[in-house]
Design a protein around this motif. Structure first.
Motif, PDB file in Angstrom:
ATOM      1  N   GLU A  43       0.822  -1.208   0.000  1.00 17.87           N
ATOM      2  CA  GLU A  43       0.000   0.000   0.000  1.00 17.87           C
ATOM      3  C   GLU A  43       0.855   1.257   0.000  1.00 17.87           C
ATOM      4  O   GLU A  43       0.549   2.247  -0.686  1.00 17.87           O
ATOM      5  N   LEU A  44       1.967   1.223   0.748  1.00 16.34           N
ATOM      6  CA  LEU A  44       2.875   2.365   0.757  1.00 16.34           C
ATOM      7  C   LEU A  44       3.472   2.597  -0.616  1.00 16.34           C
ATOM      8  O   LEU A  44       3.560   3.735  -1.096  1.00 16.34           O
ATOM      9  N   GLU A  45       3.863   1.510  -1.273  1.00 16.42           N
ATOM     10  CA  GLU A  45       4.461   1.636  -2.614  1.00 16.42           C
ATOM     11  C   GLU A  45       3.444   2.209  -3.598  1.00 16.42           C
ATOM     12  O   GLU A  45       3.778   3.086  -4.409  1.00 16.42           O
ATOM     13  N   SER A  46       2.213   1.729  -3.534  1.00 17.07           N
ATOM     14  CA  SER A  46       1.174   2.251  -4.428  1.00 17.07           C
ATOM     15  C   SER A  46       0.920   3.736  -4.168  1.00 17.07           C
ATOM     16  O   SER A  46       0.729   4.523  -5.104  1.00 17.07           O
ATOM     17  N   ALA A  47       0.932   4.125  -2.890  1.00 20.48           N
ATOM     18  CA  ALA A  47       0.697   5.527  -2.559  1.00 20.48           C
ATOM     19  C   ALA A  47       1.830   6.420  -3.048  1.00 20.48           C
ATOM     20  O   ALA A  47       1.593   7.537  -3.527  1.00 20.48           O
ATOM     21  N   ARG A  53       2.717  10.645  -9.528  1.00 22.33           N
ATOM     22  CA  ARG A  53       1.868  10.980 -10.668  1.00 22.33           C
ATOM     23  C   ARG A  53       1.104  12.275 -10.438  1.00 22.33           C
ATOM     24  O   ARG A  53       0.977  13.106 -11.342  1.00 22.33           O
ATOM     25  N   LYS A  54       0.595  12.449  -9.232  1.00 21.31           N
ATOM     26  CA  LYS A  54      -0.176  13.646  -8.882  1.00 21.31           C
ATOM     27  C   LYS A  54       0.294  14.131  -7.519  1.00 21.31           C
ATOM     28  O   LYS A  54      -0.152  13.639  -6.488  1.00 21.31           O
ATOM     29  N   PRO A  55       1.257  15.073  -7.485  1.00 19.78           N
ATOM     30  CA  PRO A  55       1.878  15.488  -6.221  1.00 19.78           C
ATOM     31  C   PRO A  55       0.866  15.972  -5.184  1.00 19.78           C
ATOM     32  O   PRO A  55       0.102  16.902  -5.419  1.00 19.78           O
ATOM     33  N   ARG A  56       0.837  15.273  -4.108  1.00 24.27           N
ATOM     34  CA  ARG A  56       0.033  15.620  -2.931  1.00 24.27           C
ATOM     35  C   ARG A  56       0.753  15.108  -1.700  1.00 24.27           C
ATOM     36  O   ARG A  56       1.734  14.368  -1.817  1.00 24.27           O
ATOM     37  N   ARG A  57       0.263  15.465  -0.537  1.00 24.69           N
ATOM     38  CA  ARG A  57       0.845  14.928   0.682  1.00 24.69           C
ATOM     39  C   ARG A  57       0.584  13.436   0.758  1.00 24.69           C
ATOM     40  O   ARG A  57      -0.474  12.935   0.330  1.00 24.69           O
TER      41      ARG A  57
END
Length: 584
Positions: A43-47, A53-57
């Motif tokens: 899950e961490l890798e996917s996040a 791809r879309k910079p967010r926190r």
């Protein structure tokens, strides 16, 4: 991967001073969540891939992908930034303060005003460490900002709701779901801490919200009323009822039960009226709530009388009585025996006047006894008795028992019937000073009211010391005060004989006064002293018109004249004088 990662260079520069003042986290957010077992490596890798791809926190990404619940994530984010955190929802947002931050600023900063305590505004922010944003919000609102960390997704969702035209009094309950009612012996309400809002069941939070906001707005009563589609919560502020909340209809039984539990009333009894009392602590202020329930066809209605001792003065010199009338009142209170009455409708401040009178004349040399229904405030050096609990504790029976207690001064909360009136008059004729209240329009009408109860005219003439009639009149809001010229018709109706070319003042209505034009109240008084001539009229021909003629001959100021004087001083409006003091 840090929770404080930001893509805006300007924001990064603004964050540097705050970041330096914080201790650096021991490890990045992703590793902390892995160590806590809240997310998996996959899950961490996917996040992280989604973040590229879309910079967010990272925290926003993990929450958005559904890998972690908001309640589990926020404590880690708050610990990293060393600020409080909260799961943002409508129940935490006060509809009265949300627009202190203009919508463009709220959307730009990812910030929403939650609630206000005095001059401090708690604001949910996605960047609580951004000093530039904090400075700008303080400039815009004129208040000290207390930042609380919230997620951007929650802010965006709530901004859409909070800035809609129909977002009003019922918003606070929109996201509450049913919950149990907790039994507590004492209630401590303190909304200065985020944790106190988040803890407890939704119904407990809702009742706390209602009580705290009633105290903040200076309400004298809280009305909880059932209807077909919702529950209506109304506050009486400055003598006028104002709707403030509309919780869902299915909340009503739980709200009523919670209030009954607090007041130690029987929650299983729904078909009979009940009375109770509860002592609460609201933001450090001790408040007494007098609770009354009444069965209606749609369910139980509850009214809470809010008694805030910190906002009440029992000093006769500070009640606003004009000096000339104050001298008369003090002269009447100095009498060793007789009957002194205070008249006016419910909620006109009669009890406050009586308590102030007793505070003035109490001493170690006097035995002062009161019989009240109920005892509103407990006073030192005064023996107070509450009636109720059956016929044995009626006004008349308690008053008879008091006469065997060697009293000097007796205060009867209200003369309601002929039996109580007769005993009070008898006590006044046998060497006691008796203070009491009556429900009449003016001071002179107190005589006819006693006559209607069957008291003999000669007894009234012998016992009566004087009558104080009073009303509470609303004062003009200082934030929207304006000058105007009243119409000739209004001046004629008020029988105004002053300068008709002068300007008067009134409130235009603003956000500070809820568009009423008024804020606060003052008392106006009328004093009718029982002179030898007055006693002669009462004893031989007790006609109300003859008494009014004698009142005019004595040049006694009436309630209407006193109200007009207050309007000339700019303290109230002519419309308010007409509403309160014009009887015929």
């Amino acid at each position: 991967m840090s929770a404080i990662l930001c893509t805006s260079p300007t924001s990064v520069r603004a964050m540097v001073p705050a970041m330096r003042s914080l201790s650096a986290p021991a490890m990045p957010l992703g590793e902390q969540l892995l160590s806590a077992g809240l997310i998996t490596p996959g899950e961490l890798e996917s996040a992280l891939k989604e973040q590229e791809r879309k910079p967010r926190r990272l925290g926003e990404v993990l929450s958005g992908l559904g890998f972690i619940e908001e309640d589990s994530l926020l404590p880690f984010l708050g610990q990293q930034l060393n600020v409080p955190s909260a799961r943002l929802r409508e129940g935490l947002v006060d509809p009265q303060v949300v627009r202190l931050i203009p919508r463009p600023k709220a959307e730009l900063f990812g910030a929403i005003a939650m609630f206000r305590v005095r001059d401090e505004l708690t604001v949910g922010m996605t960047e609580p460490q951004n000093l530039q944003q904090l400075d700008e919000l303080e400039r815009v609102t004129g208040l000290r900002i207390r930042p609380v960390l919230v997620l951007r997704s929650a802010v965006d969702k709530l901004i859409e709701r909070c800035y809609q035209a129909d977002y009003a009094v019922d918003a606070v309950t929109a996201d509450l779901e049913g919950g149990s009612v907790e039994v507590q012996n004492s209630v401590d309400l303190d909304l200065q801490r985020i944790e106190s809002l988040a803890d407890g069941s939704p119904i407990v939070n809702l009742v706390n919200y209602i009580v705290v906001h009633a105290v903040r707005q200076g309400a004298s009563d809280i009305h909880v009323e059932p209807s077909q589609k919702h529950t209506t919560i109304r506050f009486r502020v400055d003598g006028q009822l104002r709707e403030v909340l509309r919780p869902r209809r299915d909340f009503h039984p739980a709200i009523i039960s919670r209030l009954k539990v607090m007041a130690k009333m029987d929650i299983a009894e729904h078909r009979a009226a009940q009375d109770g009392r509860v002592h609460v602590l609201v933001e450090g202020r001790e408040i007494d709530l007098r609770v009354s329930s009444l069965p209606t066809v749609l369910g139980e209605k509850i009214v809470l009388r809010v008694l805030d001792r910190s906002s009440v003065t029992f000093n006769l010199d500070r009640l606003g009585v004009p000096d000339s009338l104050l001298d008369q009142v003090k002269r009447m209170l100095a009498r060793p025996h007789g009957l002194l009455l205070v008249t006016g409708p419910t909620g006109s401040g009669k009890t406050t006047t009586l308590y102030s009178a007793m505070e003035l004349i109490k001493s170690t040399a006097n035995n002062i006894l009161t019989v009240e229904d109920p005892v509103e405030y407990q006073l030192e050096q005064i023996n107070q008795v509450q009636v109720g609990g059956g016929k044995a504790m009626s006004f008349a029976n308690v008053l008879r028992a008091m006469l065997r207690q060697d009293p000097d001064i007796i205060m009867v909360g209200e003369i309601r019937d002929a039996e109580t009136a007769e005993i009070a008059i008898q006590a006044a004729l046998t060497g006691h000073l008796v203070l009491s209240t009556l429900h009449t329009n003016d001071s002179v009408s107190a005589v006819t009211r006693l006559l209607d109860m069957g008291v003999a005219p000669y007894k009234i003439a012998a016992a009566l010391v004087g009558v104080i009639a009073q009303r509470l009149i609303r004062t003009i809001c200082p934030h929207c005060r304006m000058n105007y010229y009243p119409t000739a018709e209004m001046l004629d109706v008020l029988r105004y004989d002053g300068d008709r070319r002068r300007q008067f003042q009134r409130g235009e209505g603003c956000r500070k006064c809820f568009d009423t034009g008024f804020h606060g109240r003052i008392a106006i008084y009328e004093v009718f002293e029982a002179t030898p001539k007055v006693r002669d009229i009462i004893g031989h021909s007790p006609d109300v018109e003859l008494l009014r003629e004698e009142q005019r001959r004595m040049k006694a100021t009436t309630l209407l004249e006193e109200g007009l004087h207050r309007a000339e001083e700019g303290k109230t409006s002519l419309e308010e004088v007409m509403r309160v003091a014009l009887f015929d």
